[in-house]
Scaffold this motif. Structure first.
Motif, PDB file in Angstrom:
ATOM      1  N   GLN A  75       0.827  -1.216   0.000  1.00 17.46           N
ATOM      2  CA  GLN A  75       0.000   0.000   0.000  1.00 17.46           C
ATOM      3  C   GLN A  75       0.859   1.264   0.000  1.00 17.46           C
ATOM      4  N   TYR A  76       1.941   1.260   0.788  1.00 19.43           N
ATOM      5  CA  TYR A  76       2.829   2.436   0.806  1.00 19.43           C
ATOM      6  C   TYR A  76       3.411   2.678  -0.582  1.00 19.43           C
ATOM      7  N   LEU A  77       3.817   1.584  -1.237  1.00 18.30           N
ATOM      8  CA  LEU A  77       4.454   1.729  -2.549  1.00 18.30           C
ATOM      9  C   LEU A  77       3.435   2.175  -3.596  1.00 18.30           C
ATOM     10  N   ALA A  78       2.204   1.669  -3.467  1.00 17.06           N
ATOM     11  CA  ALA A  78       1.172   2.013  -4.452  1.00 17.06           C
ATOM     12  C   ALA A  78       0.763   3.480  -4.329  1.00 17.06           C
ATOM     13  N   THR A  79       0.723   3.985  -3.076  1.00 19.70           N
ATOM     14  CA  THR A  79       0.255   5.368  -2.887  1.00 19.70           C
ATOM     15  C   THR A  79       1.410   6.355  -2.797  1.00 19.70           C
ATOM     16  N   GLY A  80       2.610   5.858  -2.511  1.00 19.63           N
ATOM     17  CA  GLY A  80       3.754   6.749  -2.339  1.00 19.63           C
ATOM     18  C   GLY A  80       3.686   7.528  -1.038  1.00 19.63           C
ATOM     19  N   THR A  81       2.733   7.143  -0.189  1.00 19.67           N
ATOM     20  CA  THR A  81       2.503   7.914   1.036  1.00 19.67           C
ATOM     21  C   THR A  81       2.411   7.004   2.249  1.00 19.67           C
ATOM     22  N   LEU A  82       2.966   7.501   3.334  1.00 22.27           N
ATOM     23  CA  LEU A  82       2.857   6.803   4.609  1.00 22.27           C
ATOM     24  C   LEU A  82       2.132   7.776   5.538  1.00 22.27           C
ATOM     25  N   LEU A  83       0.850   7.581   5.653  1.00 22.26           N
ATOM     26  CA  LEU A  83       0.030   8.511   6.429  1.00 22.26           C
ATOM     27  C   LEU A  83       0.032   8.121   7.900  1.00 22.26           C
ATOM     28  N   GLY A  84       0.194   9.092   8.784  1.00 23.81           N
ATOM     29  CA  GLY A  84       0.150   8.796  10.208  1.00 23.81           C
ATOM     30  C   GLY A  84      -0.036  10.042  11.031  1.00 23.81           C
ATOM     31  N   SER A  85      -0.171   9.839  12.342  1.00 22.96           N
ATOM     32  CA  SER A  85      -0.310  10.981  13.256  1.00 22.96           C
ATOM     33  C   SER A  85       0.596  10.758  14.463  1.00 22.96           C
ATOM     34  N   THR A  86       1.808  10.324  14.166  1.00 24.18           N
ATOM     35  CA  THR A  86       2.765  10.023  15.236  1.00 24.18           C
ATOM     36  C   THR A  86       3.591  11.247  15.640  1.00 24.18           C
ATOM     37  N   HIS A  87       3.505  12.314  14.845  1.00 24.90           N
ATOM     38  CA  HIS A  87       4.148  13.597  15.188  1.00 24.90           C
ATOM     39  C   HIS A  87       5.613  13.440  15.587  1.00 24.90           C
ATOM     40  N   GLY A  88       6.340  12.613  14.853  1.00 23.39           N
ATOM     41  CA  GLY A  88       7.773  12.465  15.122  1.00 23.39           C
ATOM     42  C   GLY A  88       8.104  11.464  16.217  1.00 23.39           C
ATOM     43  N   GLY A  89       7.090  10.839  16.772  1.00 23.72           N
ATOM     44  CA  GLY A  89       7.331   9.816  17.807  1.00 23.72           C
ATOM     45  C   GLY A  89       8.136   8.664  17.231  1.00 23.72           C
ATOM     46  N   ARG A  90       8.920   8.029  18.083  1.00 16.59           N
ATOM     47  CA  ARG A  90       9.781   6.936  17.612  1.00 16.59           C
ATOM     48  C   ARG A  90       9.230   5.585  18.078  1.00 16.59           C
ATOM     49  N   VAL A  91       9.455   4.586  17.234  1.00 19.55           N
ATOM     50  CA  VAL A  91       9.003   3.226  17.518  1.00 19.55           C
ATOM     51  C   VAL A  91      10.233   2.322  17.585  1.00 19.55           C
ATOM     52  N   SER A  92      10.405   1.625  18.676  1.00 17.56           N
ATOM     53  CA  SER A  92      11.500   0.645  18.790  1.00 17.56           C
ATOM     54  C   SER A  92      10.915  -0.714  18.426  1.00 17.56           C
ATOM     55  N   ALA A  93      11.150  -1.139  17.201  1.00 15.14           N
ATOM     56  CA  ALA A  93      10.456  -2.332  16.697  1.00 15.14           C
ATOM     57  C   ALA A  93      11.435  -3.459  16.375  1.00 15.14           C
ATOM     58  N   ALA A  94      10.911  -4.658  16.382  1.00 13.41           N
ATOM     59  CA  ALA A  94      11.698  -5.841  16.004  1.00 13.41           C
ATOM     60  C   ALA A  94      10.771  -6.802  15.275  1.00 13.41           C
ATOM     61  N   SER A  95      11.376  -7.834  14.690  1.00 14.11           N
ATOM     62  CA  SER A  95      10.541  -8.758  13.914  1.00 14.11           C
ATOM     63  C   SER A  95       9.834  -9.751  14.847  1.00 14.11           C
ATOM     64  N   ARG A  96       8.748 -10.299  14.347  1.00 17.15           N
ATOM     65  CA  ARG A  96       8.059 -11.343  15.135  1.00 17.15           C
ATOM     66  C   ARG A  96       9.015 -12.498  15.437  1.00 17.15           C
ATOM     67  N   ALA A  97       9.865 -12.825  14.458  1.00 17.08           N
ATOM     68  CA  ALA A  97      10.797 -13.946  14.670  1.00 17.08           C
ATOM     69  C   ALA A  97      11.757 -13.644  15.826  1.00 17.08           C
ATOM     70  N   ASP A  98      12.162 -12.375  15.950  1.00 17.92           N
ATOM     71  CA  ASP A  98      13.022 -11.989  17.085  1.00 17.92           C
ATOM     72  C   ASP A  98      12.273 -12.204  18.405  1.00 17.92           C
ATOM     73  N   TYR A  99      11.036 -11.734  18.452  1.00 18.28           N
ATOM     74  CA  TYR A  99      10.262 -11.879  19.701  1.00 18.28           C
ATOM     75  C   TYR A  99      10.001 -13.355  20.013  1.00 18.28           C
ATOM     76  N   ALA A 100       9.768 -14.148  18.971  1.00 19.30           N
ATOM     77  CA  ALA A 100       9.528 -15.581  19.186  1.00 19.30           C
ATOM     78  C   ALA A 100      10.793 -16.251  19.728  1.00 19.30           C
TER      79      ALA A 100
END
Ligand SMILES: NC(=O)c1ccc[n+]([C@@H]2O[C@H](COP(=O)([O-])OP(=O)(O)OC[C@H]3O[C@@H](n4cnc5c(N)ncnc54)[C@H](OP(=O)(O)O)[C@@H]3O)[C@@H](O)[C@H]2O)c1
Length: 284
Positions: free
Chosen positions: A153-178
């Motif tokens: 969807q991001y690639l099709a629209t060229g847009t990443l819509l959100g309201s995070t206002h610069g907030g940061r996400v510390s993310a990892a893959s599901r495989a890492d959590y598993a």
């Protein structure tokens, strides 16, 4: 011999946890996959994993499913608002079955987080704390897949819509959590609380990484919560769901999913999956 059970083994995380147990050398016959619909995990049954039926709301089924189990990975359910009651039923069944330890997938800083998802996890942690059963809480931050799953969807629209206002996400893959969940299950003396997360990024960096990896320009567009809700409704989400999704972004804006804790890398003995690696994998 130790018997391990994983609930929600038909879901992404539970399935990966069962596979990680096998990869770590646990015999398939010592692994119990607890699922609502056994047909969904025919692949695990074919490997010799013991498959048992167990809906989180069905105490009798859970009593049977957890018979003979020593260590349990309780993967949180997917119905916000109903989960404390559901998880309580699993915990009570585990206690009755003599399970000696429960690992539960919670959310980052469940006790103080303002995320709309946090109350269910905080409530479940409180149930665990009074259950008398030894436990560990795996306070998982966001999955990278929450974003890479929307790559098309991001690639099709060229847009990443959100309201995070610069907030940061510390993310990892599901495989890492598993892998981390399995490390905790296998450990003889695990901690009681783990704050699990990977490297952090904001939405501008997320869009830039997608652009760099795919060669297609994607830009992040930050809007107000109200505008975000309206836009999501325009994409077909009902008002409640749109509000919930926007509330998750507000929680990111407030910093609820950002941490510099490295418990996850420590547990899995390697660096966590990076955003660029996850985008590359999703692209492939
Ligand atoms: N950290 C994050 O970014 C993040 C993102 C999404 C979700 N989560 C949480 O992490 C959990 C695991 O994530 P996931 O990606 O594996 O989710 P998933 O693929 O949607 O799987 C959810 C699993 O929960 C099972 N389940 C739901 N309600 C149940 C019930 N009443 N009784 C028994 N099983 C039940 C589902 O069973 P069926 O196959 O029968 O439906 C499925 O196996 C989610 O359930 C949610 O609590 C975390």
């Amino acid at each position: 011999m130790t018997t391990y059970a994983v609930t929600a083994a038909s879901g992404h995380l539970g399935h990966l946890a069962v596979e990680a147990l096998l990869e770590r050398g646990v015999a398939a016959g010592d692994v119990v996959a607890v699922v609502r619909t056994p047909e969904k995990v025919a692949d695990l049954a074919a490997k010799g994993v013991v498959v048992r039926a167990g809906d989180y709301s069905d105490r009798a089924a859970l009593d049977a499913a957890l018979t003979g189990v020593d260590r349990l990975l309780l993967v949180s359910g997917s119905e916000p608002g109903r989960r404390i009651a559901q998880h309580t039923t699993v915990i009570e069944a585990a206690k009755a079955a003599g399970v000696s330890r429960i690992a539960y997938t919670s959310i980052l800083r469940a006790d103080t987080s303002g995320s709309p998802l946090a109350p269910d996890h905080k409530g479940t942690e409180e149930v665990l704390a009074t259950s008398g059963v030894p436990f560990s809480v795996l306070r998982n931050s966001w999955y990278l897949e929450n974003y890479t799953g929307q790559l098309g969807q991001y690639l099709a629209t060229g847009t990443l819509l959100g309201s995070t206002h610069g907030g940061r996400v510390s993310a990892a893959s599901r495989a890492d959590y598993a892998a981390a969940a399995v490390a905790v299950l296998l450990a003889d003396a695990p901690e009681q609380v783990y704050e699990l997360a990977g490297d952090s990024f904001d939405f501008t960096e997320l869009a830039a990484t997608i652009t760099e990896v795919t060669g297609t320009t994607v830009t992040s567009q930050d809007v107000s919560t109200e505008e975000h809700v309206k836009a999501l409704q325009g994409f077909g989400l009902d008002e409640g769901t749109a509000g919930f999704v926007a509330a998750l972004d507000a929680s990111i804006a407030a910093g609820d999913l950002e941490t510099d804790r490295d418990d996850l890398a420590q547990l899995i003995g390697r660096a966590t999956t990076t955003l660029a690696q996850a985008v590359k994998a999703a692209r492939a």
